[in-house]
Scaffold this motif. Structure first.
Motif, short mmCIF file in Angstrom:
data_model
loop_
_atom_site.label_atom_id
_atom_site.label_comp_id
_atom_site.label_asym_id
_atom_site.label_seq_id
_atom_site.Cartn_x
_atom_site.Cartn_y
_atom_site.Cartn_z
N GLY A 1 -15.76 -23.04 12.65
CA GLY A 1 -15.39 -23.23 11.24
C GLY A 1 -15.19 -21.93 10.49
O GLY A 1 -15.01 -21.92 9.27
N LYS B 1 -5.44 -21.06 3.05
CA LYS B 1 -5.97 -21.29 4.40
C LYS B 1 -5.72 -22.73 4.81
O LYS B 1 -6.00 -23.66 4.05
CB LYS B 1 -7.48 -20.98 4.43
N ASP C 1 -12.57 -20.39 7.36
CA ASP C 1 -12.80 -20.42 5.90
C ASP C 1 -13.31 -19.07 5.44
O ASP C 1 -12.90 -18.55 4.40
CB ASP C 1 -13.85 -21.48 5.53
MG MG Z 1 -12.98 -26.12 9.06
#
Ligand code: MG
Ligand code: ASP
Length: 262
Positions: free
Chosen positions: A150, A6, A153
């Motif tokens: 975010g 990632k 992830d």
């Molecule tokens: Mg991030």
């Protein structure tokens, strides 16, 4: 091995960085691995899209916000597939709808329920590097959802769990997990390894290295996680269940330094 890699927004922020990452992905593939890549939107794209929406309608519905924000990740995966193809390797980009990443209905903060393996496995069988949008899913109304800021992830760890990947590498702009934010505190120390629980505590103290839910999921499904830099070959930090000499001071040190920063 099957490896999920990632790359965060800063790692794919511009043309040079896209090609830097493309080469890293190709190297991993050439070493004989199956590679599934998860990408965030480039640089500040998500913030810029939010700003744009607010200019048009500060009260825009969450459904339309998700429809808009999900485009950031879609740009990244298409550009990365193009970069990899231009370097002579084979890649295909897929969004959450194409993969079948099913989530709860909550726009803006959806949770992954199931992931279909069929399309991904089909592409891996055809020797393609598979580049998948992070952050997005599809709900039961066949609408686009996002997983919260975010959230890429979490997409990466969920895919690693579902595909029984041997390793999930999270590439970012720091070369691992530190006892404090290395961009702020000069003598912050990089950790070679950290337990899931300590990582969760750091996140609750405000460390923005990993999306909280990604660590919870890694713990639940025992996904081997590594946090490392896309700009260097430094080994990074392994996040796992048990650490030798697991250290309370990691969390203590982080919160201590946090006070200095504040
Ligand atoms: Mg991030
Ligand atoms: N692009 C999204 C964000 O900026 C998701 C991510 O980067 O993980 O929050």
């Amino acid at each position: 091995m099957l490896i999920v890699q990632k790359f965060g927004g800063s790692s794919v922020a511009n043309k040079e960085r896209i090609f830097n990452v493309a080469k890293r992905i190709i190297d991993t593939h050439n070493a004989g691995n199956d590679v599934v890549v998860v990408l965030s939107a480039q640089g500040d794209t998500t913030d810029e899209l939010i700003e744009k929406a607010h200019e048009i309608n500060p009260k825009a519905s969450k459904r339309e916000m998700d429809m808009l924000l999900a485009t950031g990740e879609q740009q990244s995966v298409a550009l990365m597939a193009m970069a990899i193809n231009s370097l002579g390797a084979r890649a295909i980009s897929l969004n959450a709808m194409q993969v079948g990443i099913d989530t709860t209905s909550t726009y803006g903060n959806a949770r992954i329920k199931t992931i279909s393996r069929g399309r991904i496995e089909h592409e891996l069988d055809r020797k393609n590097i598979v580049i998948i949008t992070g952050f997005q899913g599809v709900n039961k109304y066949e609408d686009v959802t996002t997983l919260g800021r975010g959230g890429s992830d979490t997409s990466a760890v969920a895919l690693a769990a579902r595909l029984h990947a041997d390793l999930c590498e999270i590439y970012t702009d720091v070369d691992g997990v530190y006892t404090a934010d290395p961009r702020v505190v000069k003598d912050a120390k990089k950790l070679n390894e950290i337990s899931y629980d300590e990582m969760l505590e750091l996140a609750s103290l405000g460390a923005k290295v990993l999306h909280n839910r990604s660590v919870e999921m890694a713990k639940k499904y025992n996904v081997k996680l590594v946090v490392r830099s896309s700009m260097s070959d430094a080994e990074g930090t392994i996040v796992k269940e048990e650490c030798k000499g697991a250290t309370r001071w990691v969390v203590k040190s982080y919160s201590h330094n946090l006070k200095i920063i504040a």
